[in-house]
Design a protein around this motif. Structure first.
Motif, PDB file in Angstrom:
ATOM      1  N   GLU A 193       0.822  -1.197   0.000  1.00 45.04           N
ATOM      2  CA  GLU A 193       0.000   0.000   0.000  1.00 45.04           C
ATOM      3  C   GLU A 193       0.861   1.254   0.000  1.00 45.04           C
ATOM      4  O   GLU A 193       0.518   2.263  -0.618  1.00 45.04           O
ATOM      5  N   GLU A 238       2.192   1.479  -3.725  1.00 45.54           N
ATOM      6  CA  GLU A 238       1.177   1.683  -4.753  1.00 45.54           C
ATOM      7  C   GLU A 238       0.150   2.736  -4.368  1.00 45.54           C
ATOM      8  O   GLU A 238      -0.569   3.242  -5.212  1.00 45.54           O
ATOM      9  N   ARG A 262      -3.015   4.117  -1.538  1.00 42.77           N
ATOM     10  CA  ARG A 262      -4.298   3.597  -1.088  1.00 42.77           C
ATOM     11  C   ARG A 262      -5.226   3.365  -2.284  1.00 42.77           C
ATOM     12  O   ARG A 262      -5.258   4.145  -3.225  1.00 42.77           O
ATOM     13  N   LYS A 263      -6.003   2.299  -2.210  1.00 41.73           N
ATOM     14  CA  LYS A 263      -6.952   1.959  -3.267  1.00 41.73           C
ATOM     15  C   LYS A 263      -8.246   1.457  -2.621  1.00 41.73           C
ATOM     16  O   LYS A 263      -8.212   0.605  -1.733  1.00 41.73           O
ATOM     17  N   SER A 284     -11.304  -0.745  -2.164  1.00 39.54           N
ATOM     18  CA  SER A 284     -11.601  -2.112  -2.574  1.00 39.54           C
ATOM     19  C   SER A 284     -12.940  -2.160  -3.308  1.00 39.54           C
ATOM     20  O   SER A 284     -13.829  -1.333  -3.067  1.00 39.54           O
ATOM     21  N   LEU A 339     -10.255   3.659   3.509  1.00 34.97           N
ATOM     22  CA  LEU A 339      -9.112   4.482   3.131  1.00 34.97           C
ATOM     23  C   LEU A 339      -8.301   4.987   4.320  1.00 34.97           C
ATOM     24  O   LEU A 339      -7.081   5.161   4.217  1.00 34.97           O
ATOM     25  N   GLU A 393      -9.964   8.969  -2.469  1.00 34.35           N
ATOM     26  CA  GLU A 393      -8.818   8.085  -2.700  1.00 34.35           C
ATOM     27  C   GLU A 393      -7.562   8.912  -2.961  1.00 34.35           C
ATOM     28  O   GLU A 393      -6.476   8.603  -2.431  1.00 34.35           O
ATOM     29  N   SER A 394      -7.701   9.981  -3.753  1.00 29.48           N
ATOM     30  CA  SER A 394      -6.550  10.858  -4.005  1.00 29.48           C
ATOM     31  C   SER A 394      -6.131  11.582  -2.744  1.00 29.48           C
ATOM     32  O   SER A 394      -4.926  11.773  -2.491  1.00 29.48           O
ATOM     33  N   ASN A 404      -4.042   9.523  -0.545  1.00 30.75           N
ATOM     34  CA  ASN A 404      -2.694   9.358  -1.079  1.00 30.75           C
ATOM     35  C   ASN A 404      -1.927  10.677  -1.162  1.00 30.75           C
ATOM     36  O   ASN A 404      -0.861  10.746  -1.775  1.00 30.75           O
ATOM     37  N   LYS A 447     -14.211   6.125 -12.096  1.00 34.29           N
ATOM     38  CA  LYS A 447     -13.117   5.851 -13.032  1.00 34.29           C
ATOM     39  C   LYS A 447     -12.720   7.088 -13.830  1.00 34.29           C
ATOM     40  O   LYS A 447     -11.538   7.339 -14.067  1.00 34.29           O
TER      41      LYS A 447
END
Length: 304
Positions: A5, A8, A10-11, A13, A53, A90-91, A94, A170
């Motif tokens: 994590e 890459e 945080r993503k 699920s 998150l 999500e952004s 991160n 997306k």
């Protein structure tokens, strides 16, 4: 946070995204009130994403707090807002976005998604579906239309909302902006409005009935019996239908539309006016004998 994590980022699920969508789909109107409109429902929908998150209690509390503020939209098309905000959260997790940007985007999305949703879904697709189901009830069994509506409406709503939710997540804000800038959304809206007008026009011709009791009634000799019988020598309704079928129902529909949109009459007042006009025209029919002659002619035609 695991080493994967960290490398890459945080993503969210897929399970958290689905829970977020179902929370919004089933409960978007459960807490609607004047203070925050759909704000509480939006916060509930974001809860699975926030839990996925953020690790600390403080981060989760701050995220939930910014999502229970004032928010309002058309729920079905508005699910694209949830998808976009999921991507922004999500952004933010991160370090590529800020809470202020998320709140600003939420406010900016209220206007366009509400307008598009009300015109495309509430004002076009639902009336078209209702018109189709009403026609099914007329040509088939009376229960067929309601059954079709009870199946197609929730299934169609679910598919539309889920696809828009995925599109928002997306494609993000940039995807929505590019779609609106390309004119595709405007063309789709125009096409659906035209389709809706066609369906409403057909529904008007099929279900709206309006006649006027004006004609010439006279006596003619029945060649079979040799007796004089009363009949309609000149029927205004047949003449009008001869050069413009369903002209009177069309004019009545335009008149009701004019009263509702231009004069701001309430539906109850319009129904009252129509009732008064119907009673007056019916009284004229019976006082002049026009209704009796029409009934005799209809009975004779049915006997033949």
């Amino acid at each position: 946070m695991t080493e994967i994590e960290k490398s890459e980022g945080r993503k969210i699920s897929p399970q958290a995204l689905k829970r977020s969508f179902w929370n919004w789909f089933f409960w978007n109107g459960c807490s609607q009130q004047a203070e925050s409109m759909l704000g509480m429902a939006f916060g509930q929908a974001m809860a699975p994403v926030i839990e996925d998150l953020y690790d600390t209690k403080e981060e989760r509390a701050a995220a939930l707090k910014r999502h229970i503020s004032l928010f309002n939209t058309e729920a079905q098309v508005g699910s694209i807002c949830n998808g976009i905000v999921c991507g922004l959260e999500e952004s933010n997790a991160n370090g590529k976005c800020s809470p202020e940007v998320i709140e600003s985007v939420k406010v900016a999305l209220i206007g366009p998604t509400s307008a598009i949703g009300d015109s495309l879904w509430v004002g076009t697709i639902i009336p078209i579906l209702l018109a189709i189901c009403m026609t099914i009830s007329q040509v088939a069994a009376s229960w067929a239309g309601p059954v079709v509506y009870m199946i197609v409406y929730p299934v169609g709503t679910c598919i539309l909302s889920w696809k828009l939710f995925q599109l928002g997540y997306k494609g993000g804000l940039e995807g929505m902006q590019s779609m609106m800038a390309s004119g595709k959304l405007d063309r789709l809206t125009t096409a659906m409005i035209l389709m809706g007008l066609v369906v409403v026009g057909a529904l008007t011709a099929s279900n709206v009935t309006c006649t006027i009791p004006f004609g010439i009634v006279g006596e003619v000799m029945d060649t079979a019996s040799g007796e004089m019988i009363q009949t309609v020598l000149f029927d205004t309704n047949k003449v009008l239908d001869g050069f413009f079928p369903k002209l009177l129902p069309l004019l009545l529909t335009f008149f009701v539309y004019w009263l509702y949109t231009r004069k701001k009459w309430s539906p109850l007042a319009i129904m009252g006016l129509i009732l008064v006009i119907a009673v007056a025209l019916t009284a004229v029919q019976y006082l002049t004998g026009y209704a009796d002659v029409q009934a005799v002619a209809a009975a004779a035609a049915a006997a033949v």
